[in-house]
Design an enzyme around this catalytic site. Structure first.
Site, mmCIF file in Angstrom:
data_model
loop_
_atom_site.group_PDB
_atom_site.id
_atom_site.type_symbol
_atom_site.label_atom_id
_atom_site.label_comp_id
_atom_site.label_asym_id
_atom_site.label_seq_id
_atom_site.Cartn_x
_atom_site.Cartn_y
_atom_site.Cartn_z
ATOM 1 N N HIS A 88 0.879 -1.178 0.234
ATOM 2 C CA HIS A 88 -0.018 -0.118 0.038
ATOM 3 C C HIS A 88 0.772 1.091 -0.073
ATOM 4 C CE1 HIS A 88 -3.741 -2.127 0.011
ATOM 5 N NE2 HIS A 88 -3.771 -2.290 1.427
ATOM 6 N N HIS A 123 -9.689 2.617 0.522
ATOM 7 C CA HIS A 123 -9.652 1.533 1.386
ATOM 8 C C HIS A 123 -10.787 1.562 2.433
ATOM 9 C CE1 HIS A 123 -8.005 -1.926 3.597
ATOM 10 N NE2 HIS A 123 -7.298 -2.001 2.670
ATOM 11 N N SER A 124 -11.996 2.026 2.212
ATOM 12 C CA SER A 124 -13.087 2.042 3.063
ATOM 13 C C SER A 124 -13.453 0.562 3.443
ATOM 14 C CB SER A 124 -14.124 2.626 2.502
ATOM 15 O OG SER A 124 -14.097 4.090 2.588
ATOM 16 N N TYR A 125 -13.822 0.268 4.671
ATOM 17 C CA TYR A 125 -14.306 -0.965 5.424
ATOM 18 C C TYR A 125 -15.792 -0.656 5.602
ATOM 19 C CZ TYR A 125 -9.882 -2.371 6.956
ATOM 20 O OH TYR A 125 -8.193 -3.075 7.084
ATOM 21 N N ASP A 149 -9.034 -12.495 1.019
ATOM 22 C CA ASP A 149 -8.195 -11.480 0.766
ATOM 23 C C ASP A 149 -7.557 -11.476 -0.575
ATOM 24 O OD1 ASP A 149 -6.703 -9.044 1.203
ATOM 25 O OD2 ASP A 149 -5.372 -9.708 2.627
ATOM 26 N N GLN A 201 -9.925 -6.223 -5.070
ATOM 27 C CA GLN A 201 -9.726 -7.095 -4.055
ATOM 28 C C GLN A 201 -10.853 -6.900 -2.865
ATOM 29 O OE1 GLN A 201 -6.648 -7.997 -3.886
ATOM 30 N NE2 GLN A 201 -6.061 -8.751 -1.816
ATOM 31 N N GLU A 230 -11.563 -3.165 -2.931
ATOM 32 C CA GLU A 230 -10.665 -2.190 -3.447
ATOM 33 C C GLU A 230 -10.372 -2.405 -4.923
ATOM 34 O OE1 GLU A 230 -7.267 -2.709 -0.589
ATOM 35 O OE2 GLU A 230 -8.826 -4.271 0.199
#
Length: 353
Positions: free
Chosen positions: A105, A179-181, A251, A288, A316
């Protein structure tokens, strides 16, 4: 759509930190120019109850030290680079090993930990947020002076549109994502194993125990990785399957079907109890899908909530991980003077009203 700005009493490298609120009739979200982080995303469920559906922190200081990458812009290169080395134009560059023996990243101080210049602009749909950053030649050992712009737009149709642009004075590597969850029941509601997911992909890039692609393009048909039809995340996540063992869950990079470079649907997520649906569209060839496998209850989020394993999911959009080391993978080299231009859309809606 209107945008409000507030300054927070926290400067980094002498630059002011702002929080922007983007809102329409149904949805509101907060974004900061530190890392381009999406701090909150508040949407109604089928009963009209509003909740925040992204994970994050109340304490701004936590964003400076976290390794979760909650809500942030990721760059220069999203995902992993094996052995933390790249070769551009015959020149080898040794990158930071910040994920075991590998690079993750963008390195120790990636785009998630820099202050972006920010301004509010207008187009035919109203106001939008523009973030800009100059990544200088040699930053995190990457070549070239790279000018990057990211735009955030929230439409009246409840679409969060993210436009990514880049231009460099040398050939370099560029692979940007967010990269929000997400947890469609609400960030404080526990795990996401009952969320149903569909990914428009027949294949993945198989990965080893360090989550580095092996080079194998593997069909998902008949495996626990198959999300070609809506399936609960928890249905197969604990199966004895090499990819799930290697990733400690999901992942992995899914290869979007029939990639053309045009905007197309990559995935959708449905949560039945709230009726919330999230659709993901992108111009990138991969996505991803990550199920928060490394979250633990030491991660104290908004409202003092202890985020446990698999409390959020990430989608992602990206070029394939470790692309430079595998022939046939997507090309992540941005040539000098050429424009990097990609779009991702997260569309929020309600089903079963």
């Amino acid at each position: 759509m209107r945008i409000q700005r507030e300054e927070i009493l926290n400067k980094i490298d002498g630059k002011e930190i702002y929080v922007y609120t983007l809102s329409n009739e149904n949805t509101s979200m907060k974004i900061t120019n530190y890392g381009g982080i999406i701090l909150s995303l508040i949407t109604p469920d089928k009963f009209g109850t509003k909740d925040d559906i992204v994970l994050g922190y109340d304490n701004f200081e936590d964003y400076k030290t976290t390794t979760t990458y909650f809500g942030a812009i990721i760059g220069r290169c999203a995902n992993r680079i094996g052995k933390a080395e790249i070769d551009v134009d015959g020149v080898k560059y040794k990158l930071a090993k910040n994920d075991g023996n590998n690079h993750l990243h963008g390195g120790v101080k990636g785009f998630n930990r820099v202050v972006w210049d920010s301004e509010v602009l207008n187009d035919k749909d109203g106001e939008y947020l523009k973030l800009s950053y100059l990544s200088k030649d040699g930053e995190e050992e990457y070549p070239g002076n790279l000018e990057v712009t990211v735009e955030y737009k929230l439409t009246k149709e409840n679409e969060l549109i993210i436009n990514y642009y880049g231009k460099c004075d040398k050939n370099t590597v560029l692979n940007l994502t967010n990269h929000s969850y997400f947890n469609l029941k609400g960030h404080a509601s526990g795990d996401i194993l009952d969320h149903k997911v569909r990914i428009y992909a027949k294949n993945i890039t198989a990965a080893d125990s360090e989550s580095i692609p092996t080079g194998e393009i593997r069909s998902v048909e008949g495996t626990p990785m198959d999300f070609s039809n809506l399936k609960c995340i928890g249905a197969d996540i604990n199966k004895e399957y090499d990819q799930l063992i290697n990733g400690n869950g999901y992942d992995h990079n899914w290869i979007i079907d029939d990639y053309t470079g045009e905007l197309k649907k990559a995935a959708e997520v449905i949560e039945d109890k709230t009726g919330r649906m999230l659709e993901v569209f992108t111009t990138k060839p991969g996505v991803q899908f990550y199920t928060g496998n490394f979250l633990d209850e030491n991660e104290i989020g908004k409202g003092g909530v202890r985020y446990k394993k698999r409390q959020g999911l990430c989608l992602e959009t990206q070029y394939f991980p470790d692309s430079l080391h595998h022939s046939g993978f997507s090309n992540i080299v941005l040539k000098a003077g050429e424009e990097y231009k990609h779009t991702t859309v997260y569309k929020m809606s309600i089903i079963n009203k």
